[in-house]
Design an enzyme around this catalytic site. Structure first.
Site, PDB file in Angstrom:
ATOM      1  N   ASP A  26       0.879  -1.162   0.000  1.00 40.67           N
ATOM      2  CA  ASP A  26       0.000   0.000   0.000  1.00 40.67           C
ATOM      3  C   ASP A  26       0.922   1.218   0.000  1.00 40.67           C
ATOM      4  OD1 ASP A  26      -2.253   1.789   0.636  1.00 40.67           O
ATOM      5  OD2 ASP A  26      -1.399   1.812   2.644  1.00 40.67           O
ATOM      6  N   ASP A  28      -0.172   5.112   0.892  1.00 43.28           N
ATOM      7  CA  ASP A  28      -0.453   6.083   1.957  1.00 43.28           C
ATOM      8  C   ASP A  28      -0.541   5.408   3.319  1.00 43.28           C
ATOM      9  OD1 ASP A  28      -0.836   8.453   0.226  1.00 43.28           O
ATOM     10  OD2 ASP A  28      -2.546   7.317  -0.525  1.00 43.28           O
ATOM     11  N   ASP A 210      -1.538  -0.781   5.869  1.00 44.69           N
ATOM     12  CA  ASP A 210      -1.946  -0.339   7.199  1.00 44.69           C
ATOM     13  C   ASP A 210      -3.453  -0.394   7.409  1.00 44.69           C
ATOM     14  OD1 ASP A 210      -2.425   1.815   5.420  1.00 44.69           O
ATOM     15  OD2 ASP A 210      -2.339   3.248   7.077  1.00 44.69           O
TER      16      ASP A 210
END
Length: 277
Positions: A26, A28, A210
Site C-alpha cells: 500500500d 499512503d 496499514d
C-alpha cells in the site's frame, strides 16, 4: 512460530517456509507518512451528521469511494472534487515513511488538532504528520532488491500521487496501480493483476498495508500472504477481533519485516525479476 518481540504471527497455521517471489505495498500510511486528515475529508464529503451515522455503522473504517459510487452523478462530481482538493494539498507534503514515527500512540484518525501541526492557512482542516527521519521504507525495498524480490504497489490514491511518490522515493514499483485501475481494493482484482503480470501465484506474494478493510481484505481475497502495519496498536482494540479478514502477520514498523521475511520465507526471485522498471 517464534517472532521478533514487536512482530506478531496472527495466523498460526503458517508452519513451514513458503516461497515468496514478490511483495505488494500500500502507499499512503505504509510507504509514505499520512498527509491527509481523512476524517476531515469524510466530514467535508458527507456532512457532520451523515459522517457520524456512517462511522457508527463501519467501526473498522469508512469506504468513501464505494459509498460515493452509489450516489447521483451530480453528487458524485461534488464529492470527487472535495477529495481531489484534499489530495492535491497532500501531494506537496508527501514524505517517505520514517523508521520511527515521532508522534507515537496517535493514529491519524484519532489525532487531535493540538497534536498535529497546522500547515495551511487556506484550509485549517489540513493536518499532517511530517517528520524528517531515516526512511524504513528505503531499507526494506533495498533488501528486496538485493534478493531480486519484485515490488508492486496498490493504492486508492490517484496516479499523479503515485508518479510523485516514484519521483521522490527514487525507486520504481511495478506494476503500480492507482485509483484509476478498477475495481480497486479491497477487491482482489488489482493484486491478481500484479500476480499475473509477474507470472506468479498469489500464494507466492505478500500484501503489506496499514488497513484491515482495504489491504488485508484485498490480500486475503486474492489468496496472498498479508502483513498489517499497525504502528500504534489500534487494531488490538476489541472491535477488530471479529473482522472477516485477519492478517497473517502484524508489525509495528516496516523495519521488522526484513527479518520476518528471512525467517519465515524462502525468498525466490521471479522469472523476470532482474528489473523494477
Amino acid at each position: 512460530m517464534a517472532t521478533s518481540p514487536s512482530s506478531t504471527v496472527v495466523n498460526a497455521a503458517i508452519t513451514t517456509k513458503a516461497s515468496l517471489r514478490g511483495v505488494v505495498f500500500d502507499m499512503d500510511g505504509t510507504l509514505t507518512v499520512p498527509v491527509i486528515d481523512f476524517p476531515a475529508m469524510y466530514r467535508a464529503v458527507l456532512g457532520e451528521e451523515e459522517y457520524v451515522k456512517v462511522k457508527s455503522k463501519n467501526p473498522s473504517g469508512i469506504d468513501i469511494l464505494h459509498l460515493i459510487e452509489t450516489w447521483s452523478p451530480d453528487k458524485q462530481k461534488r464529492a470527487y472534487q472535495i477529495i481531489a482538493d484534499f489530495e492535491k494539498q497532500g501531494l506537496d507534503r508527501l514524505e517517505i515513511m520514517p523508521a520511527k514515527r515521532g508522534l507515537k500512540g496517535v493514529a491519524m484518525e484519532d489525532a487531535k488538532t493540538s497534536d498535529v501541526p497546522k500547515i495551511s492557512a487556506v484550509n485549517p482542516l489540513s493536518l499532517i504528520f511530517k517528520f524528517n527521519f531515516v526512511a524504513g521504507a528505503s531499507e526494506l525495498c533495498g533488501f528486496l532488491d538485493s534478493r531480486n524480490i519484485r515490488r508492486g504497489l496498490i493504492t486508492r490514491n490517484v496516479k499523479e500521487a503515485v508518479d510523485l511518490f516514484h519521483q521522490r522515493f527514487g525507486m520504481i514499483f511495478s506494476p503500480a496501480l492507482s485509483r484509476e485501475f478498477r475495481p480497486y481494493k479491497p477487491d482482489p482484482a488489482p493484486l491478481l493483476h500484479i500476480c499475473s503480470n509477474w507470472d506468479v501465484q498469489p500464494n507466492e506474494v505478500m500484501m503489506i498495508g496499514d488497513s484491515l478493510k482495504d489491504d488485508v481484505a484485498c490480500g486475503k481475497r486474492a489468496g496472498a500472504f498479508t502483513c498489517l502495519l499497525d504502528e500504534t496498536g489500534r487494531y488490538d482494540s476489541p472491535e477488530y477481533q471479529n473482522v472477516e479478514f485477519k492478517p497473517d502477520y502484524k508489525v509495528s514498523s516496516l523495519v521488522e519485516i526484513h527479518k520476518l521475511l528471512e525467517k519465515d520465507f524462502n525468498l525466490t526471485p521471479c522469472p523476470n525479476s532482474g528489473t523494477h522498471k
